[in-house]
Structure formats: C-alpha cells, structure tokens
Design an enzyme around this catalytic site. Structure first.
Site, short mmCIF file in Angstrom:
data_model
loop_
_atom_site.label_atom_id
_atom_site.label_comp_id
_atom_site.label_asym_id
_atom_site.label_seq_id
_atom_site.Cartn_x
_atom_site.Cartn_y
_atom_site.Cartn_z
N PHE A 145 5.04 4.36 -3.39
CA PHE A 145 5.66 3.68 -4.72
C PHE A 145 4.82 4.45 -5.82
O PHE A 145 3.62 4.56 -5.88
CB PHE A 145 5.23 2.45 -4.73
N ASP A 230 -2.93 8.76 -5.91
CA ASP A 230 -2.33 7.86 -6.84
C ASP A 230 -2.94 6.75 -6.64
O ASP A 230 -3.01 5.95 -5.51
CB ASP A 230 -0.71 7.79 -6.43
N LYS A 259 -2.96 0.56 -14.58
CA LYS A 259 -3.37 -0.87 -14.18
C LYS A 259 -4.35 -1.36 -14.70
O LYS A 259 -4.64 -1.57 -16.00
CB LYS A 259 -3.04 -1.12 -12.85
C1 LIG Z 1 2.31 0.59 -10.20
C2 LIG Z 1 2.15 1.59 -9.60
C3 LIG Z 1 2.56 2.66 -10.13
C4 LIG Z 1 3.47 2.65 -11.53
O1 LIG Z 1 2.67 1.87 -12.57
P1 LIG Z 1 3.89 1.51 -13.84
O2 LIG Z 1 2.66 1.09 -14.98
O3 LIG Z 1 4.44 0.30 -13.32
O4 LIG Z 1 4.56 2.57 -14.15
C5 LIG Z 1 2.33 3.97 -9.71
N1 LIG Z 1 1.58 4.32 -8.70
C6 LIG Z 1 1.22 3.09 -7.96
C7 LIG Z 1 0.37 3.27 -6.74
C8 LIG Z 1 1.32 1.65 -8.32
O5 LIG Z 1 1.02 0.67 -7.67
#
Ligand SMILES: *Cc1c(COP(=O)(O)O)cnc(C)c1O
Length: 405
Positions: A145, A230, A259
C-alpha cells in the site's frame, strides 16, 4: 458558520448526505482529543488504538505541536517555493541530522512522497544507470500500500484499488513480499528501483521473514537498483526504531516518510536521499505549492523534537513488547496470529471468527477505537505516548471481546 449541537446519528446522516462514500468509518463522531484519548459528540471517551493510521504517534493535540502551529500561523503560514522561508532550512537540517540522509524533499501527503520517490528513481535510471528512454521498470511487492494516485495503484495487487480506474501507468512489476529470490529473478537491465514497506501496514501488519530486507539490500546493490523504503506508516518510531528498516540495519537509497512527521496536525511528507541521488532533480523538475511551507515545516520540526525529547521510540519498543506479549497470552480460538513490531501490531483472526469488523465494533462499545485492515486483521497502533497502565486498561477491554463467540 452554522454549528448546531447535533448528536451522533445526526452527524452520520449529514455526512452521508453530503460526502462521497469512499470510506466505511466506525459510527463514532469525534470532537475532542488529548494524548491517547478522544471524545465523541455524545460525551463518550475512547482510547485511540489506531492513531490516525500512525499519524498521531505523538498523541492527540500535543501541546508543543499546538504551540508551534499557532506561533507559525500567526507569523506566516505559506510562501510557496517561489520564495524562501525561515522554517524549511531548519526542518531539512533537523530531519537530515535525525535520519542520517543528506537531502530532503518536502511534500504534503504520503502518496505525493511516494510519487516523488518514483520520479526520482526513474530520473536516476535514465541519467545515471543509463536505461533507454521510457524503459524504466520499478518492482513493488504483493500486498503493498503506497497511496491512491493512478501511478501508485498501477502497482497495487488489491483488485478493489484498481477496479474501474484504468488505464494504468506502465513500468511496474509486482513480486511476492518477503521473497528475495523473486525480486532477484524479476530484475532486468531496465530495473531502476525496488519499493518496499519494511513492515506492511495496510497489507495486514505483515513482518517479512528475518534477513529479508538485508538480502534485498544486497540484491539491489549487486544489480545497481535503488532500494526505496516506504516508511510512511512504519517509520518515525512506530516500530520501536526510528525507521523500521533499522531492525535489519538496512539503509535504503530513498526513504518516504509522512503521517507522524507532523504529529497529525497538518499534512507533511518527505523524501530522503543522499545528495548524489537527490541532486538529479533540477529546478522545475518537480514541486508542490504547499510542499515545504513554513507552517508545515514548523510543526514537523516540533513533531520530530517531541519524538526525541519524550523518548517515544524507546517507549514504542517497550510498550509494544508488553502489549504483544499480553495479547499472545489471550487464549481465544479466534486468534490465528499476533504479530508486529513496536506499537504496530496485528491480530489476525481465523476466517471462522466472521471478520475483524465486528470485533472492532464491540471494542468501540467498550471505549477502545481500532480498525480492521483487510477482512481478518485487527490493527492495534496506539499513540506512542501510551503508558503501561493504559495498556493494562486496554487489555481489560480487548480480552473479553476476543473471547466472545
Ligand atoms: C498511508 C500510507 C501511504 C499514503 O499516505 P497518504 O498520506 O494517505 O497519501 C503510503 N505508504 C504507506 C506505507 C502508508 O501507510
């Protein structure tokens, strides 16, 4: 602005009437938060065991972040990058010193940070690796994701994320998460990068096998392929280390964070890399009106300082071990596995349990908010400021719910 006092059902009806229906939230309407606690419009108090998907690692409405936000908002919220501001340089320096990377590129959402990393990797592929024009390939993992943009969903293997949204961006391949041999086999002379979450959050709190990330690092280095981690969910202390890749002593070439970078006050994300890679971006190559704005930068500086000053990374490790240990002692026939690192914990239920959602709903009734991820996993991810006493209280709510029929 009209702001009548409505109750939970009124707010839900109003939201359903005027909002796009792209989420399925629990039916709790929150109006106030403090640390690990939130309150709904009917006066009920809840322990937040989701932390806005790890965006509020520092706890709700942290007083230092609130002060930084107000102070900066009173001076100067936005300049755009057409001009310089007095917060961005400090933010970048402090973030580099904390993470050990040489350069930062600030964005807003996580998806934007990932898009930025993908663009950077492609540019590196063409200008440094010498891949032929428009041939660059990036390899991603099953269960990944990384956000919701069209390019990002192009390498998702979750049918619902893609259904109805094609055509997709070419240049991606997907290999099995946790299988380093699959990565090695998929690499071609056109491969510029491998993007991986050190722990998959949305994918169901999946911790890859011991040694996987280290082997991935070796394979990328041997094949002149960039490693992108990521860490938007797993980073900034959530896993009990600053970055979850630190668990394997792995240093990626490009890292995405977001985040918790602003403690939930404001969308701030960033891409980290060393100069040799980041300097491939020239003026005009990439940008964002709000990326690097002084308000976001000021809040993010404070959010990083709080992480360090309050020892939140160490607390995540200690409290995570405690919580995971106690969860493993709950003898429920519904539980298939308890896994995770630090305070990113997944409780996977057997299919016979009838789905994780009803357990989340039952926990809500007991004053604990969490969310299922996929159908059968309950994710427990409280703010990193949580104490042992609060975890004990949470366990008193969780155990009977996991033991229900
Ligand atoms: C939440 C998330 C994203 C996307 O972040 P948004 O601020 O919602 O666009 C990308 N990678 C990971 C691993 C995430 O948990």
């Amino acid at each position: 602005m009209e702001n009548l006092r409505l109750n939970t059902q009124d707010y839900i009806a109003l939201e359903n009437q005027y909002n796009a229906n792209n989420y399925k939230p629990l039916d709790v309407v929150l109006e106030r938060g403090e640390g690990i606690w939130v309150w709904d419009v009917d006066g009920h108090k809840y322990l937040d065991f989701l932390s806005a998907y790890s965006a509020v690692n520092q706890g709700h409405r942290h007083p230092r972040l609130l002060a930084a936000l107000i102070e900066q908002a009173q001076r100067l919220p936005l300049t755009s990058r057409a001009f310089r501001n007095d917060q961005l340089p400090h933010f970048a320096k402090e973030l580099c010193e904390l993470t050990g990377y040489e350069k930062v590129l600030p964005m807003n959402s996580g998806a934007e940070a990932v898009e930025t990393a993908l663009k950077l990797a492609r540019k590196w592929g063409y200008t440094v690796k010498g891949v032929a024009a428009n041939k660059a390939e990036i390899i991603a993992c099953t269960g990944n994701f990384a956000g919701r943009t069209i390019s990002i969903i192009s390498f998702s293997d979750e049918p619902q994320y893609k259904d109805g949204f094609g055509p997709f961006t070419p240049g991606y391949k997907v290999v099995q998460y946790g299988d380093a041999d699959a990565l090695e086999a998929a690499i071609t002379p056109h491969t510029v990068a491998f993007i991986v979450e050190p722990i998959q959050g949305e994918g169901g709190v999946i911790v890859p096998p011991q040694g996987y990330l280290k082997r991935v690092r070796e394979i990328c280095s041997e094949n002149n392929v960039l490693l992108i981690t990521d860490e938007i969910q797993s980073g900034l202390g959530r896993s009990g280390k600053l970055l979850a890749a630190d668990w394997d002593d792995v240093r990626a070439d490009i890292v995405t964070i977001g985040k918790a970078l602003s403690g939930g006050f404001y969308p701030v994300s960033a891409v980290l890399a060393d100069a040799a890679i980041m300097e491939l971006f020239k003026p005009g190559d990439h940008g964002s009106t709000f990326g690097g704005n002084p308000l976001g930068a000021a809040v993010a500086r404070e959010a990083l300082a709080v992480l360090t000053d309050e020892n939140l990374i160490e607390n995540a490790l200690e409290m995570g071990d405690y919580l995971m240990g106690r969860l493993r002692r709950i003898e429920s026939s519904h539980i298939k596995e308890v896994r995770g690192r630090g305070l990113l914990i997944g409780v996977e239920l057997h299919e016979s349990a009838g789905g994780a959602r009803r357990f989340c709903e039952a926990l809500m009734q007991k004053g604990l908010l969490c969310k299922e991820t996929h159908d059968h996993v309950i994710r427990f991810a409280p703010p990193l400021v949580i104490t042992k006493a609060d975890i004990d209280w949470a366990l008193e709510q969780i155990a009977p719910v996991l033991l229900m029929d």
